[in-house]
Structures are given as structure tokens and as C-alpha cells.
Motif scaffolding. Structure first.
Motif, PDB file in Angstrom:
ATOM      1  N   ASP A 117       0.829  -1.208   0.000  1.00  0.00           N
ATOM      2  CA  ASP A 117       0.000   0.000   0.000  1.00  0.00           C
ATOM      3  C   ASP A 117       0.862   1.256   0.000  1.00  0.00           C
ATOM      4  OD1 ASP A 117      -2.556   1.421   0.272  1.00  0.00           O
ATOM      5  OD2 ASP A 117      -1.822   1.929   2.271  1.00  0.00           O
ATOM      6  N   THR A 118       1.923   1.269   0.817  1.00  0.00           N
ATOM      7  CA  THR A 118       2.758   2.468   0.878  1.00  0.00           C
ATOM      8  C   THR A 118       3.493   2.711  -0.433  1.00  0.00           C
ATOM      9  OG1 THR A 118       4.604   1.215   1.794  1.00  0.00           O
ATOM     10  CG2 THR A 118       3.166   2.325   3.365  1.00  0.00           C
ATOM     11  N   LEU A 119       3.550   1.728  -1.299  1.00  0.00           N
ATOM     12  CA  LEU A 119       4.202   1.931  -2.592  1.00  0.00           C
ATOM     13  C   LEU A 119       3.186   2.139  -3.704  1.00  0.00           C
ATOM     14  CD1 LEU A 119       7.041  -0.675  -2.283  1.00  0.00           C
ATOM     15  CD2 LEU A 119       7.181   1.787  -2.057  1.00  0.00           C
ATOM     16  N   GLY A 120       1.930   2.317  -3.313  1.00  0.00           N
ATOM     17  CA  GLY A 120       0.930   2.637  -4.318  1.00  0.00           C
ATOM     18  C   GLY A 120       0.320   1.434  -5.007  1.00  0.00           C
TER      19      GLY A 120
END
Lengths: 526, 310
Positions: B185-188
Motif C-alpha cells: 500500500d505504501t508503494l501505491g
């Protein structure tokens, strides 16, 4: 990157409310190219909330974020990444079963369409790692990497996405002093390039060593924004807590008695089936604190669990108060005089769904004082619990509050209260103040030292109540926090790969010396 | 016993093992996609049953087995989408919501059969396709190269699945969100989107698996799968979440089934014990699982719904 006179980032009037909590209260914060702007504050002060807003993980209720002077909306990490924001998370955001290259390329467009382009990614990783001194093998699987290496992957991940603004959330918490030095060298290269860094830490000497500017948060609001010049550990701590804080606890010289805990030639296997404790020897005397320093994962957890009877040893012996308790059940070991404050507060130390009084009673529940014919004697229990709550300054709305809803520091105080209330001969305390605020940490330290000298009011009353208990406790304190180790220990033992590398006197030893031993290097004169 | 295991019997057992493995293989491959992305779908058997009915009914009406397969796939697709909605978007407890899907499929497939068909009417089955030259090899030919097209396609799906999981960005995303969705999620990477896609693939393959089962047998009846969907879920563990491992599991199960059937046909197993013998595959599978599964690590985020910021 060129113009250093205008900020990369401006956050203006950021307010964020969670149910019942004002996490950020009209916070202004900015970062210029080439600077390290530190966010400092206790747990729950709002540092993480602020950077999570910046990284698109939370929406702000009020306020605006400007990047390069333009208002941006950051609704997701993707937005943040697109605007050049990178984040090195406190708990690494790496998929352990993927390789370094896969982790780096995750979420990026591949040059080969639907297929992965790990070759090209690996080449770029090697370029970046050469440029910034971040030694890495792109094809290594992440779970096999050391903590320091994982952090390098995180930094590479951000650089790969060309982050100009890097958020570092407690990056040093898991590193040895040498690894911290190495990290700082890398970080300075990044600022030399004109990148801006947001550094979150509560290790004050690191903050002073790295920062350009420091912003202090307390209860969600900015309580000070100062340049690093002229700042001291004491002034920063005072700004964080809002009152004068004593960073190193006062203590009288130790008067060690007889040996209360003796560990001989202990060999213990870790969870992965490799030797975690490798022929370890140590002894702790009554009335002294033996601090175990070391980087996490060097056998500390296995050592503590084995002493407490939660893990079986392969060979070796453990004696508590002269009784051989090797391989004994936890209850037997407790009966021999051991108390145990585990590292995993919520998993092993307390039961979150149980109330405060239930947690305080977890050991003594079957004692005739609190149990009659299978029924709890609530009067005695409440009295006992209230007593402990007062003595240990546990901030809880009531005895009936579920323990899990308290703050980390207060949960730890519940555990400490329960364990120390039996006036144990030996106390094994793992990471006693990890994740506990300075205010609360201060109290826990004092309590450890009080017990050792066995002189405080409430402790003394307890000792009177349970007369047969011996009062002078031998304390084995395992910690990854060198401040804690140096501040409390009478002797410091350094653990590395399951062995004690050496024992030093905290009065004369230096951090560097201990740091080298933590990395497995024995200095000639140690 | 000596004369029982003649070459002809062996050839028949191996050929039949391969055929019997196919529905399990397809359903299990589909479930692998879902599980690698962190979603456990216990409703596989229900989807297979509805897929089986849809396949049966389409062939009954059109006479075209490929339209039957398509009907199974479409039903599977929609049930896969529904399962995704329940598990990923509504974040339902996966250990329970799947049981609901199963019971829905079990009841609905029988209801539709009773309302629309009533009495079992046999339908066309898949035509056998002999592979030129290879099918003429003595012994090996009849074992491996005289099957229907779906058998070849199902086995072709194994390397294709391996390739998708290991070599494509979609596969990498699946592995990432099944292991550590927060990191993805933190990398899109869209955790929900990836899981929806993986779970829908799983549903579609389960629907196809059901269709294959019904059309291979040329018949539909209540609870046609007899729990095959649950075996398929177990095979994902047995195969250590890899397509190749699943193939071995499906073949093992198919082989035991084929052997039991053959022994029954040859009347080596007494008639009154045949029900007991029918349990053998399940029991052996469970034992095999118990031995193998201890060493297998499931995706860390399996059955755990994802919410950003938690």
C-alpha cells in the motif's frame, strides 16, 4: 538540486482529530533543501500522525500542505511518492518473501509492460548503492537480510523513486551504534544532494548530532522550533515533557549480595531451529542490576524466555536463588523467586481484554488471600489492586478498565506492579521501557532502583505484608537502549550471537566500546 | 494380486488419475491466486457446483461443450466478484463468509436443477483428442496423450500460473499484498484491487472446474462435487501455494480415486465395503496434508482484511 532558499515542504495549520484525541493541533512545519528537520516528542505527541498525513496515509482535518510552494492534495502514498516524498518506516515496509529488487520495484511501472523488469531494476539499485554507500545484493530475499540491510533497502526504495523529501521514522531504533554512524554518513550525503530530511527520534544525542532544526511536539501541538545550535539534551527533554526531567536516574553504589541467578553453559535453539543462545554464562547477585546490551536478535529473547521457563534449553543449567530450575515449569520457577517482565508487553506481559485488576492478579489469583473455595474474594482483590495502582501511579479510569485500552507506559506499569508485588529474589526485565514515554520511563527506572535498595514506602509495606519474601532483588535487565543500559546497570554484559562478549563497568566503559562489542568485535583492553 | 496390476490396468488407472485430477487442479490453481493475495475462499465448492450446473445446462440446451465451459466460467466470474465484495470490500470474516457461499451454491444448484431440468438427462461430453504421433506410443500414449482438450489446457495452466505469479508485476503484487499489504500500500499498489482480481480469477477457475466436472461426467446431480472444492482448498496447502506442488497433490488425489474406482470395477473390493473405500482418497489426503503441511508457510496476511493506517 539548486535553490536552497525556498522550502521543499510547508505544512500549514495541520489539525487532525481522532475520536477523543487531538493528534495534531494547528501544526506548522517546513523543510528546506539540504537540511535535517527533526520532529521530537513523546509517544502520542503527534509526530507519526503528522508524517502520515504528509505521506498520504491519513487525511488532515484542517490545514494545507505545500510542496515547492504549491498546494498539493495527498490522498494516498502514491500521491506522496509522485510529489517526491519518501518514507523510511519505523516498522520496515518490506515484503519479507520478496527479493530486494522486487521490493524496490513494487508499485512502479515496469519497462517490460506486464512482465517484471528486475534486471534493469537491479542495475539501478547497484548504481544507487555505489553512489550512497548502501551495500546491497538486489537478488537477496529480504527475510534473510539483517536489520541494517533492510533499512538500506528502504532508503534505496525511496531514492529509486527519486524522493527529494525523506521521512525517517525512528530509523536508529534497531541499529548498533556503528550502524547508526554509517546511516548518518549516508543521510549527510543525501542532504548534500539538496534533499530534505524529516528525522523522527527520541534519542536525544542522535537528534543533536544529526539535526539542522528541531521541532518539538507535545500533545499534538508545537511547543518549540529551534535550531540545533544551543540545544541541549536537557532543554529538549524539558520541551518534550513540559517540565524538568532527570535523564539519568540517581542511584547509590550497589552492595551486591550472594548470587541469586546463575546461568551456566546455556544453549538454546531459536524459532528457526538455529542456535540462539550459545553456551552462555552469567550470574546476577542480589542487590545489583546486570544490564544486557545488544542488538535485537542476538539471543536476548531466547535467554529471557528460557530463564522464565517459557522455552526449553538444549543444555546448561539455570539456578534461581540456589535452586536448579533448568527445564522447570514457569510456576515452579516463579515459586523459586523469579519475576519476569517480558519483552512483548501485549502478547506475553498482559492480557489486553482483561481488566486492570485481573491483570494485576494473574500470578496470585489462586492464593488464599484472593480465592476462597474457588470464588474470588473481591474485597481483598480490589484493595490489593487499588494499592498497586496508587503505588505504581497507574493512570487508569478505574480498576475495571480493560488493560489493552491503557497507554503502553501504563500497561508496563501494570506488569511491573504485578511482578514486583511478590518481592521476587530475581527479576528478569526485558526492554522495560521500550516504547514508554520519558515521563513514564523515568518512573519505571526509579522503581527498579528502589526495589534494589528495598527502601521505598509502598515497596516496604508490601515486603511487610508478604513477610517470608526476601527483599534484596537481583535484576537482569535486557535492553537495546544504551541510555537505559548505562543509566541503570551496575555491570553491563554485552550479548552477541548468543554469547556474552564481555562484562564492563558502565562508569568507565564508553559507548563506542560497548557498541563494538555489540557488533561482535572485542576490543583488546576490554 | 499379481495378475490384477496388468499393464492395461495400470494404463487405465494413470489415464483416469489424470482426468480425475483436472477439476481439482483448476479449482486449486484458482484458489492459489486468491490465497497468495491473502484471501481464503471457502466457497470454492459452492462455486464449482453452480459452475457445474451452468455448464451442464448450457450443454443440455445447445449441445456445445465449449459453451458449457463458458457458462461455468461466467457463473464463476460473478461468484468470484461476489466473494471479493464480501471478503475484500466488506472485510467479512473469511472463515465464515465462504461457508455462506458454499451453502448458497449447494442449494441454488440443486434448486435450479430441479426447476429447470428435473430428471437427469445425459449430455455431450468432451471429445477425446489424440495427439498425433505421441498418442501412438505404447502405454505412454493412452496414459498421457489420449485425453480431451480441457485436460491438456488444464495442465498447460500450471506453467502459465507459475509464470504469472513469479514473473509478472501482477503476480508480484499478489505476493506482496498476501504477505505484507501495508508495504504494498505504501508503494501505491492497490491492495483491494489486486485482491479483487486474484479472488475473481479464483472464482472463475472454480466455475470452470465445476463445468469441466459436469461435462466430463455428462451428468448433473445434487452435490455433484462431493466436496471436491474443499479438497481443492486443502491442495493449496499441500502444494505449498505453488502451481507445481498443487499439480502433484491433484494427481495424487486423482490416482487414489482412480485406483479405488478400478479396484471396485474389478470387484477386488467387496461391494459392501465400497462406501468405505470411497473415503480412502479423503483420508489419505488428510494424512498427507498433516505430514506435509507442518513444513509449509502460508502467506502472512492470509484471511486478514486490510485497512490503511491500522
Amino acid at each position: 538540486m539548486t535553490d536552497r532558499s525556498s522550502p521543499i515542504l510547508e505544512m500549514k495549520g495541520i489539525t487532525k482529530r481522532f475520536p477523543g484525541v487531538l493528534a495534531n493541533d494547528n501544526v506548522d512545519f517546513d523543510v528546506y533543501p539540504g537540511e535535517v528537520h527533526t520532529l521530537l516528542g513523546e509517544n502520542g505527541a503527534g509526530k507519526s500522525t503528522l508524517v502520515k498525513i504528509l505521506y498520504g496515509l491519513y487525511p488532515a482535518d484542517e490545514g494545507e500542505v505545500l510542496i515547492d510552494g504549491e498546494v498539493v492534495s495527498l490522498d494516498s502514498p502514491t500521491d506522496a511518492i509522485e510529489h517526491g516524498v519518501g518514507m523510511i518506516h519505523q516498522h520496515f515496509m518490506l515484503v519479507p518473501t520478496l527479493t530486494v529488487a522486487e521490493n524496490v520495484s513494487l508499485g512502479l511501472k515496469s519497462s517490460r509492460g506486464a512482465l517484471t523488469d528486475l534486471k534493469a531494476v537491479s542495475e539501478r539499485i547497484l548504481e544507487l548503492s555505489n553512489e550512497y554507500g548502501l551495500d546491497l545484493d538486489p537478488s537477496a530475499v529480504v527475510w534473510q537480510l539483517s536489520v541494517g540491510e533492510r533499512q538500506r533497502v528502504e532508503i534505496i526504495k525511496a531514492l529509486y523513486r527519486d524522493a527529494r523529501l525523506l521521512i525517517l521514522d525512528e530509523p536508529t531504533a534497531v541499529l548498533t551504534p556503528q550502524e547508526v554512524d554509517q546511516l548518518f554518513v549516508t543521510l549527510r550525503k543525501l542532504t548534500d544532494d539538496g534533499r530534505g530530511l524529516i528525522f523522527i527520534s527520541h534519542k536525544l544525542h542522535e537528534v543533536l548530532a544529526l539535526s539542522t532544526r528541531i521541532t518539538v511536539l507535545r500533545r499534538g501541538a508545537v511547543t518549540g522550533q529551534i535550531p540545533v545550535e544551543g540545544a541541549t539534551r536537557e532543554s529538549l527533554a524539558n520541551m518534550m515533557v513540559g517540565r524538568a526531567v532527570k535523564l539519568t536516574p540517581d542511584k547509590l553504589p550497589a552492595e551486591p549480595g550472594e548470587i541469586a541467578l546463575k546461568v551456566q553453559d546455556l544453549i538454546v535453539m531459536g524459532d528457526r531451529g538455529v542456535i540462539a543462545v550459545d553456551g552462555l554464562n552469567l550470574s546476577v547477585r542480589r542487590g545489583e542490576i546486570l544490564g544486557i546490551a545488544g542488538v535485537s536478535g542476538n539471543g536476548q529473547r531466547e535467554l529471557a524466555e528460557t530463564i522464565a521457563g517459557l522455552r526449553q534449553s538444549e543444555s546448561g543449567t539455570i539456578e534461581v536463588a540456589g535452586i536448579d530450575v533448568t527445564g522447570a515449569r514457569p510456576r515452579k520457577i516463579r515459586d523459586a523467586g523469579l519475576a519476569y517482565v517480558p519483552e512483548e508487553r501485549m502478547r506475553e506481559g498482559a492480557i489486553g481484554d482483561f481488566t486492570v485488576w485481573e491483570n494485576l492478579l494473574l500470578i496470585d489469583y489462586s492464593s488464599p488471600e484472593y480465592l476462597r473455595s474457588g470464588f474470588f474474594k473481591f474485597g481483598a482483590i480490589k484493595e490489593h489492586s487499588q494499592d498497586l495502582v496508587d503505588t505504581f501511579d497507574i493512570r487508569t479510569p478505574s480498576l475495571e478498565t480493560s488493560c489493552g485500552s491503557l497507554s503502553g507506559g501504563n500497561i508496563q506499569k501494570v506488569i511491573m506492579a504485578r511482578e514486583l508485588s511478590s518481592s521476587p529474589t530475581v527479576l528478569v526485565a526485558s526492554q522495560p521501557t521500550r516504547g514508554v514515554d520519558i515521563g513514564a520511563a523515568e518512573y519505571i527506572h526509579r522503581r527498579l532502583i528502589d526495589t534494589r535498595n528495598e527502601l521505598t514506602d509502598a515497596e516496604f509495606i508490601h515486603a511487610k505484608l508478604i513477610e517470608h519474601r526476601n527483599a534484596c532483588t537481583a535484576i537482569l535487565m535486557i535492553s537495546e537502549d544504551l541510555d537505559e543500559i548505562f543509566g541503570l546497570s551496575d555491570r553491563v554484559a554485552v550479548i552477541y550471537e548468543g554469547k556474552i562478549m564481555g562484562i564492563v563497568d558502565p562508569e568507565t566503559a564508553t559507548r563506542e566500546e560497548v557498541g563494538l562489542m555489540m557488533a561482535g568485535i572485542t576490543t583488546t583492553n576490554a | 494380486m499379481g495378475e490384477v496390476f496388468t499393464a492395461a490396468v495400470l494404463v487405465a488407472v494413470v489415464a483416469s488419475a489424470i482426468r480425475l485430477a483436472v477439476p481439482l487442479l483448476l479449482a486449486s490453481l484458482g484458489e492459489t491466486f486468491g490465497q497468495r493475495s491473502g484471501v481464503l475462499n471457502l466457497g470454492v465448492d459452492g462455486i464449482m457446483l453452480l459452475g457445474a450446473f451452468a455448464g451442464y445446462y448450457a450443454v443440455l440446451k445447445t449441445g456445445n461443450v465449449w459453451l458449457g465451459l463458458l457458462a461455468g466460467a461466467i457463473v464463476g466470474l460473478f461468484l468470484g466478484l461476489a466473494s471479493s465484495f464480501i471478503a475484500v470490500t466488506l472485510k467479512a470474516e473469511q472463515g465464515i463468509s465462504g461457508i455462506g457461499v458454499y451453502l448458497f451454491g449447494l442449494g441454488m444448484s440443486d434448486l435450479l436443477f430441479q426447476k429447470l431440468v428435473g430428471t437427469p438427462i445425459p449430455i455431450n461430453t468432451f471429445p477425446k483428442v489424440d495427439i498425433p504421433i505421441l498418442s501412438d506410443i505404447p502405454y505412454l500414449g493412452p496414459m498421457f496423450f489420449q485425453h480431451s482438450t480441457v485436460v491438456y489446457l488444464a495442465f498447460a495452466a500450471i506453467p502459465v500460473s507459475t509464470f504469472i505469479i513469479n514473473r509478472t508485476t501482477f503476480g508480484m503484487n499478489i505476493r506482496a499484498v498476501g504477505e505484507y499489504p501495508e508495504a504494498a500500500d505504501t508503494l501505491g499498489v492497490s491492495v483491494a484491487g489486486t485482491r479483487w482480481a486474484a479472488e475473481t480469477i479464483g472464482g472463475t477457475l472454480a466455475g470452470i472446474a465445476g463445468g469441466v466436472l459436469a461435462i466430463s461426467l455428462g451428468i448433473f446431480q445434487q452435490n455433484l462435487t462431493n466436496g471436491a472444492g474443499f479438497i481443492a482448498i486443502a491442495l493449496v496447502y499441500f502444494g505449498a501455494f505453488t502451481p507445481l506442488g498443487i499439480m502433484w497433490g491433484a494427481l495424487l488425489f486423482g490416482a487414489i480415486n482412480a485406483l479405488v474406482l478400478e479396484l471396485k470395477t474389478l470387484e477386488i473390493i467387496p461391494r459392501d465395503l465400497s462406501n468405505l473405500a470411497a473415503m480412502a482418497p479423503a483420508i489419505i489426503t488428510i494424512l498427507a496434508l498433516a505430514v506435509v503441511a507442518r513444513r509449509i508457510r502460508a502467506p502472512a496476511a492470509l484471511t486478514k482484511p486490510f485497512t490503511r493506517g491500522h
